[in-house]
Motif scaffolding. Structure first.
Motif, PDB file in Angstrom:
ATOM      1  N   PHE A 168      -0.865  -7.923   2.807  1.00 16.28           N
ATOM      2  CA  PHE A 168      -1.977  -6.981   2.691  1.00 16.28           C
ATOM      3  C   PHE A 168      -3.310  -7.703   2.493  1.00 16.28           C
ATOM      4  CE2 PHE A 168       1.678  -4.400   0.924  1.00 16.28           C
ATOM      5  CZ  PHE A 168       1.942  -3.786   2.140  1.00 16.28           C
ATOM      6  N   MET A 195      -3.564   1.480  -0.956  1.00 14.27           N
ATOM      7  CA  MET A 195      -3.481   0.326  -1.866  1.00 14.27           C
ATOM      8  C   MET A 195      -4.856  -0.181  -2.255  1.00 14.27           C
ATOM      9  SD  MET A 195      -2.258  -2.558   0.840  1.00 14.27           S
ATOM     10  CE  MET A 195      -1.290  -1.393   1.769  1.00 14.27           C
ATOM     11  N   HIS A 250       1.282  -1.034  -3.577  1.00 10.03           N
ATOM     12  CA  HIS A 250       0.956  -0.158  -2.446  1.00 10.03           C
ATOM     13  C   HIS A 250       1.797   1.116  -2.547  1.00 10.03           C
ATOM     14  CE1 HIS A 250       4.271  -2.782  -1.211  1.00 10.03           C
ATOM     15  NE2 HIS A 250       4.655  -1.835  -0.370  1.00 10.03           N
TER      16      HIS A 250
END
Length: 190
Positions: free
Chosen positions: A39, A89, A147
């Protein structure tokens, strides 16, 4: 004999032994870094592309970013369970809800609520799954970066393909899902 065509799964199959820089989409591979988090790499590669001349829409489409907030963002799940499967997230690399600053936690929930409205409007599901898996033992595939998964669900959406063949059949490709979700989120904000 029927054949299933799922080209988005090719990336998963060909990198099953570990991508060199997880989270960096092929169209954004000019970004030279590696933050060792799928991410963090995703958002950094999108930002780098924008800073180096790619339009924000093109970079965000390449990265599957649906919506940005001040502290959090929404992106497509690259390996979705259902069409419309997204994740909400924080930008910050944190692994626990308790570590979130209050304004980040509030925005995470605000974006989750917006996601529910967008999925409802776009897909008209019978229900939703929203969830956080904190830690590897809890089932987190990316345990280091909190997340929240969000996905629409329908009565009967588990069929023989899922239960017997352990295969999901999705009627919509990721690019189409991204475009439709992006338009829906924009309409909700107006």
């Amino acid at each position: 004999m029927d054949q299933l065509w799922s080209p988005w799964r090719f990336a998963y199959v060909t990198t099953a032994d570990g991508a060199p820089r997880p989270g960096v989409p092929a169209r954004l591979n000019a970004w030279p870094g590696d933050l060792h988090c799928v991410f963090c790499n995703l958002i950094a590669s999108v930002n780098y592309a924008i800073e180096h001349g790619m339009s924000a829409d093109d970079a965000e489409e390449a990265g599957g970013l649906v919506k940005r907030g001040k502290h959090c963002f929404i992106c497509m799940n690259a390996y979705p369970y259902t069409s419309g499967h997204v994740m909400v997230m924080p930008y910050a690399h944190l692994d626990r809800i308790a570590k979130l600053e209050a304004d980040v936690a509030h925005e995470l929930m605000d974006l989750a609520q917006m996601t529910e409205r967008a999925l409802e409007q776009l897909y008209r599901p019978h229900g939703f799954n929203f969830g956080l898996n904190l830690g590897q033992a809890a089932g987190a595939g990316v345990a280091g970066h909190l997340h929240m998964h969000a996905m629409p669900r329908w009565v009967g959406d588990t069929n023989f393909m899922t239960t017997v063949a352990e295969t999901r059949v999705l009627p919509e490709d990721l690019g189409t899902s991204w475009k439709r979700l992006r338009e829906t989120f924009a309409a909700i904000e107006k």
